[in-house]
Every structure is written in C-alpha cells, then in structure tokens.
Design an enzyme around this catalytic site. Structure first.
Site, PDB file in Angstrom:
ATOM      1  N   SER A 131       0.808  -1.049   0.117  1.00 24.79           N
ATOM      2  CA  SER A 131       0.046  -0.164   0.002  1.00 24.79           C
ATOM      3  C   SER A 131       0.798   1.266   0.112  1.00 24.79           C
ATOM      4  O   SER A 131       1.591   1.603  -1.091  1.00 24.79           O
ATOM      5  CB  SER A 131      -0.998  -0.103   1.250  1.00 24.79           C
ATOM      6  OG  SER A 131      -2.080   0.678   0.800  1.00 24.79           O
ATOM      7  N   LYS A 183     -20.873  17.880   8.087  1.00 25.48           N
ATOM      8  CA  LYS A 183     -19.779  18.191   9.013  1.00 25.48           C
ATOM      9  C   LYS A 183     -19.357  17.011  10.191  1.00 25.48           C
ATOM     10  O   LYS A 183     -18.203  16.922  10.493  1.00 25.48           O
ATOM     11  CB  LYS A 183     -20.026  19.493   9.868  1.00 25.48           C
ATOM     12  CG  LYS A 183     -18.911  20.158  10.714  1.00 25.48           C
ATOM     13  CD  LYS A 183     -17.873  20.444  10.001  1.00 25.48           C
ATOM     14  CE  LYS A 183     -16.512  21.041  10.627  1.00 25.48           C
ATOM     15  NZ  LYS A 183     -15.435  21.205   9.662  1.00 25.48           N
TER      16      LYS A 183
END
Length: 329
Positions: A131, A183
C-alpha cells in the site's frame, strides 16, 4: 537584635540558593552540549555522510522505513540531506504495511525530487512493502523484492468506530451542533446514513485514483515494456489508458507476492538486500565495493524526543476520528 542575628543566616541561604541555581544551569548547559556533540557525530552532515566517515565515490546512502507510516518529517529531511550531498545513490529499505496518505505522498514527491537532481534511488523490499510503502517504492528508479515479499495492496481504507448502540444502552445522549449536514460525517455517536456514505466513498475514490496515477507515473516505462511484450508492439505506442486497464484488476486492495509483482511489472528484479545494493551500485556507476552508510539520525532524534521535554512536546499530534490510509492489513 533578633533581626540582626538572622541577617547572616538569611545571606547564607541566598548564597546557597544562588550556588544551586548556578550549578543546575551549568549542568543543563553541559548536558545540552554533550547531546549536541553526540548528535553531530552520528547525524548526517555535508551531503549525507556520517561524520565518522569521509566522503567517497562509492558511497550509497540507506534509509529504512519500518512499520506503519504515520509521519514523513524524518524521512523527508534525510532525503533532502542526500540530495545536497556527494553520494550518487540511495537505497530505501521498506518493511511496512503502508499508512497515512499524506506522509506517503510527501515521501514519494521527495524521492522524485532527488531523482530530478540526477540521484539514483532504489527501493529494496523486505518482508512487507504494501500500500503506502508500495506507493513510495513506485517513485524509485528501480524496485527489488524478494519472491516472498508481500507488496501491492493498491487501495485506500478509512475506518472509524460507531458506538451509538452502546450509548443507548448506558443512557448517554451525545449532542452535536454543526454548521453543515456533512460536518459530523464519521462521528462515532450516530450511524452513517446514505448521504454520509456517498460523500466518504467519493473521497476514498478520489484518493484511490491519486494512488493509481502516482503508480502509473512512477512505473510508466516498466509497465509500457511489460505491455509491449504481451501485445507484441513497440513500447512507445502504449498509452496511459492501456496501462490503467492493465493494472486495475490488481488495484483492488489485494497484496501480491514479490514473484507475482515481478511478473506483472510492479517490481523490476527479484532478489535480496545485497542484490539491491549491487543494482544500485551498477546504476550509479560505482566501481569496486559499494560503501553503504546507514542513516540512523531519525532513531537518534526519537531518543532525544524521549529525553528532552521540549522535543517531546513538539511531537505531540492531535487525535482524529477519521483518517484516510494507504494501508494493508
């Protein structure tokens, strides 16, 4: 008269206090001087050479990246020292499952910058270079992996806990005041709705394509040569879209062995660390036995962080509930 008899005693106490303060200040200054002296001995200076060694034409710098990638500061500093130094080549030794997105990208960019200064950078993979660690390796001139190395794992993951069920059981009501409907996406206090999921999936997809584009940019020539051999055409006729279609089936987060990665063109050579050293020396035109200088300054700086309070405070990081990662396992 009583006050007069106490005056000499008070003067002696003040003198003793001043002596103690002076001794403490002297001790601290001596300690800092010793630390800086040791740091100057073991750290890299004047282009990446350890102070105990003189510069040589057969020098190779070595940076080790072990464990999860959580910060790029130390590695980036060392690569910058290497760029300014006289050594022609560097080995990035990787044994990491990857980690945070931004640090992986910053190290990748710094390696490309070093290559732009006509420096040779070779990735040497140990047991695991997946990765984010593969992201970093893709920036290097060449990649060497063991047949049993686990690498690849091209993908992005974002995980966070959701404990609203537990809150209900214990009678906790978590109140949130927010400026916009997204949010508090990823909050542990409520289940994720479809709008949250779509927003986060779009973000993950964006970062995934950044990963894929970086791998293609870094490995373009290698993939072109591999595809040209498969399709029996000239390498310069291969387009980026063909490369993307070729690599996409293996960019679903899966880790592959070094042997499989070599077959796919994800790495350039199968071999161990010594093979990576010899390849680096050959690419850099080093004659004779290469002299590898292991840069340990990062570990020494970590030791200082544990000793000096002001250094420790400088390393404190703010905890976050949501983080994108190029990480396997």
């Amino acid at each position: 008269m009583k006050n007069q008899s106490n005056a000499p005693e008070q003067g002696q106490n003040k003198t003793f206090l001043y002596l103690m303060l002076g001794f403490t200040a002297f001790f601290i200054l001596c300690f800092v001087a010793i630390v800086l002296f040791i740091h100057g001995i073991v750290s890299k200076s004047n282009g990446g050479q350890t102070a105990l060694f003189s510069s040589s034409d057969n020098g190779i710098d070595l940076i080790e990246i072990d464990g999860p990638i959580v910060s790029s500061d130390d590695v980036v500093k060392r690569i910058r020292r290497f760029k300014k130094g006289s050594e022609k080549a560097m080995i990035i030794r990787l044994d990491s499952p990857g980690g945070a997105v931004a640090p992986s990208q910053e190290i990748y960019s710094e390696i490309l910058s070093a290559r732009g200064e006509k420096k040779i950078v070779v990735a040497s993979m140990s047991s695991l270079a997946a990765s984010g660690a593969y992201y970093i390796a893709a920036a290097c001139d060449k990649i060497v992996a063991n047949p049993g190395t686990l690498t690849g794992s091209i993908g992005v993951i974002a995980e966070f806990p959701e404990v609203s069920g537990l809150f209900k059981k214990v009678g906790i009501d978590y109140q949130t005041i927010k400026s916009g409907k997204l949010k508090d996406t990823g909050s542990f206090s409520r289940p994720m709705n479809e709008e949250d999921r779509a927003y986060l999936q779009d973000t993950v997809n964006d970062v995934f394509h950044q990963f894929l584009d970086a791998v293609i940019d870094g490995r373009r020539d290698a993939f072109k040569n591999k595809l040209a051999a498969i399709l029996k055409v000239k390498a310069d006729t291969i387009k980026d879209e063909q490369i993307k279609n070729y690599i996409l089936p293996y960019a679903d987060g899966r880790a592959v062995t070094g042997k499989k990665a070599f077959e796919l063109g994800m790495v350039d050579k199968l071999g161990n660390y010594d093979d990576a050293v010899q390849l680096t020396a050959d690419l850099a035109g080093i004659k004779g036995e290469p002299n590898v200088h292991a840069d340990k300054s990062g570990k020494f700086d970590q030791l200082l962080d544990g000793i000096l309070p002001f250094s420790l405070l400088g390393q404190l990081r703010q905890n976050t509930s949501f983080q994108l990662e190029y990480k396997a396992f």
